[in-house]
Design an enzyme around this catalytic site. Structure first.
Site, short mmCIF file in Angstrom:
data_model
loop_
_atom_site.label_atom_id
_atom_site.label_comp_id
_atom_site.label_asym_id
_atom_site.label_seq_id
_atom_site.Cartn_x
_atom_site.Cartn_y
_atom_site.Cartn_z
N ASP A 41 28.88 8.64 12.96
CA ASP A 41 28.61 9.55 14.07
C ASP A 41 27.20 9.37 14.62
OD1 ASP A 41 29.44 12.07 15.51
OD2 ASP A 41 27.65 12.84 14.52
N GLU A 54 29.86 5.10 16.64
CA GLU A 54 29.90 5.96 17.82
C GLU A 54 28.56 5.83 18.52
OE1 GLU A 54 30.10 10.35 19.75
OE2 GLU A 54 28.92 9.93 17.98
C1 GLC Z 1 29.46 13.15 18.06
C2 GLC Z 1 30.76 13.90 17.86
C3 GLC Z 1 30.66 15.27 18.44
C4 GLC Z 1 29.50 15.98 17.79
C5 GLC Z 1 28.21 15.17 17.89
C6 GLC Z 1 27.14 15.72 17.01
O1 GLC Z 1 29.21 12.92 19.40
O2 GLC Z 1 31.82 13.17 18.43
O3 GLC Z 1 31.84 16.00 18.28
O4 GLC Z 1 29.32 17.23 18.39
O5 GLC Z 1 28.42 13.84 17.48
O6 GLC Z 1 27.43 15.46 15.67
#
Ligand code: GLC
Length: 553
Positions: free
Chosen positions: A205, A247
């Site tokens: 993440d 991500e």
């Molecule tokens: C990522 C996740 C999201 C979350 C953010 C903070 O973007 O997909 O859902 O709020 O990280 O952890």
């Protein structure tokens, strides 16, 4: 049984399924989906053709950000079950020849995590330096605020010591300080812990934000890449066959860096392609899709993009221009409640006015464009959303299994949020069992596309090249796999020409296929439909409204 070491690039052929545990199936009768519930529905996922499930965070958390605020990395949230349940789930997944990855939240913790509780307790606390503290809120002024609808600043003053702490997301999600080697090690240890339980990898993440440096945007810094290389080295030596999926919601050239030289991430989401698929439909031209893919650099041979249409967050419009963002909001979020931060909090089917032709067309692109596809739970049956619910909860409603109470999700009177019950998308109308009884349903179309996709390696591994007939309403591309990158498969060359009509009117065009004269294309999705033989002359074709074809040549 899955043996991850057998084919260490399994993820290139895999179809992923993003699964929100709370929403999937309640086995304990408390109104929340749980791990045992997921276990009970693995056969369903297998039938659909899913290869790897991705679980949203399952750790204990005060749920300020639905579990992306972790209070204990080594346990399971009591709503979801126990570590034993988790192991049972991993076993069940592997037994069925599938794989499982989970979210690991590396950039920040919850403010309820014991590390932060200790860190904030005094300026001299042993873990003070595990987070980013400052006596002013003026540092790193060039850094954007991501949750801009709720947060004014990336700094929050903590009354305990009067200093400010840094957070890229909610105030309740303090950022870890990666300049501290103990933090770096602690996160690595957490990964080892879960890998030791048999999982096949992580969706990592919020990758771009690990380090902070003055006079930068504090995104994609060299130090972050260095740390990722350390993780990858550890994976390669200790956990071959397990993967890390990044991500990183960034432009393609910046995400490209996260593949490194085969020494950073195995996979990364391609964020910018997603809004452009929706844009192309409204604009009735392929232009935006062509532009972004032409701007996408080549990636190392064993790396792979991950593509998606929707996920658990808002449909992000971070990676578009200001004009494009306004356009997308006007076209796809006419009601203010549909907007959130820089995005649109709606699901796939409602975004497309529940027009099955467009829903199918975007899926046909999802399963044939370069990268491994990810299906967001519920989109395989065209579930709706609920804009009345706050934040991103409107796209996280209970899975609609059947037409019984609470869509067969839970027996309780009030599940964690209400099931969708509106005229178009209500659970009596849109549910798994109804669609499984109807061979013409979206569920069958999706399953069919997955089955066909898996018969070839071209879609997961093949080269990509645009075939651009002069009519811009038609998107065309080649996917060609020659077997070079994976020896000893014995596969002949697989050559596909994908043709898509982005409009609601018939479209005609022609293309030079003379080098294949004498062959007759077959649409592998509908093999009984006949296509004219290719000759030396220009190949003329007409596509029905929103038609899509995967032509094998
Ligand atoms: C990522 C996740 C999201 C979350 C953010 C903070 O973007 O997909 O859902 O709020 O990280 O952890």
């Amino acid at each position: 049984m899955v043996d991850s070491t057998m084919d260490s690039t399994w993820y290139k052929d895999a179809v992923f399924y993003e699964l929100y545990v709370r929403a999937f199936k309640d086995s304990s009768g408390d109104g929340n989906g749980d791990l045992r519930g997921v276990l009970s529905r693995l056969d369903y996922l297998q039938q659909l053709g899913v290869d790897c499930i991705w679980l949203l965070p399952v750790n204990p958390s005060p749920l300020r950000d639905d579990g992306y605020d972790v209070a204990d990395y080594l346990n399971i949230h009591s709503d979801f079950g126990t570590l034993e349940d988790f192991k049972a789930l991993v076993g069940g997944v592997h037994q069925r020849g599938m794989r499982i990855i989970v979210d690991v939240v590396v950039n920040h913790t919850s403010d309820q995590h014991p590390w932060f509780i200790e860190s904030r307790s005094s300026k001299t606390a042993a873990k003070r330096d595990w987070y980013v503290w400052s006596d002013t809120d003026q540092r790193y002024a060039d850094t954007r605020v991501i949750f801009k609808d709720t947060e004014q600043s990336n700094w929050t003053r903590d009354p305990v010591t009067g200093e400010y702490y840094w957070h890229r997301f909610y105030t309740e999600q303090p950022d870890l300080n990666y300049d501290n080697p103990d933090v770096q090690q602690a996160i690595l240890d957490i990964m080892d812990y879960w890998l030791g339980m048999g999982i096949d990898g992580f969706r990592v993440d919020a990758v771009p934000y690990l380090f902070e440096r003055e006079n930068t945007t504090c995104e994609n810094l060299p130090e972050t890449h260095q740390y990722v290389r350390r993780l990858r080295k550890h994976f390669d030596t200790q956990w071959p066959g397990r993967i890390m999926l990044a991500e990183a919601n960034q432009w393609p050239q910046d995400v490209r860096e996260y593949f490194g030289d085969n020494d950073e991430f195995h996979m990364a989401f391609h964020f910018p392609i997603m809004p452009r698929l929706f844009m192309a439909l409204k604009q009735r031209t392929r232009k935006s899709i062509v532009d972004i893919l032409n701007r996408t650099p080549a990636i190392p041979p064993s790396a792979q993009w991950c593509i998606f249409l929707r996920n658990h967050d808002e449909l992000t419009l971070e990676m578009v221009t200001e004009d494009e963002r306004q356009y997308m909001w006007e076209q796809y979020a006419p009601d203010d409640r549909m907007r959130l931060n820089l995005g649109i909090r709606r699901r796939l089917a409602p975004l497309l006015d529940n027009d099955q032709r467009r829903v199918r067309l975007l899926n046909a692109l999802l399963f044939s464009l370069p990268g491994s596809p990810i299906i967001y739970y519920g989109d395989e049956i065209g579930m709706g959303d609920n804009v009345q619910l706050p934040d991103r909860n409107g796209v996280r409603t209970p899975m609609q299994w059947d037409s019984s109470k609470n869509a067969g999700f839970s027996d309780v009177d009030a599940p964690y949020v209400p099931v969708i019950d509106d005229a178009d998308f209500g659970y009596r109308r849109v549910n798994v069992s109804g669609q499984q009884a109807d061979p013409g349903s979206l569920w069958y179309v999706m399953r069919h596309m997955l089955t066909v996709r898996k018969q070839y390696r071209a879609f997961g591994r093949g080269a990509f090249e645009f075939a651009l007939p002069d009519n811009e309403a038609i998107l065309g591309y080649w996917r060609v796999y020659t077997g070079d990158s994976v020896p000893a498969t014995g596969a002949n060359t697989e050559r596909f020409l994908v043709l898509v009509n982005l409009t609601d009117e018939p479209q005609r065009s022609e293309i030079d296929l003379s080098e294949f004269a004498g062959r007759t294309p077959t649409d592998v999705l509908t093999p009984d439909q006949s296509w004219p033989e290719i000759t030396e002359a220009s190949y003329v074709f007409e596509l029905a409204p929103y038609a899509y074809h995967w032509l094998r040549i």
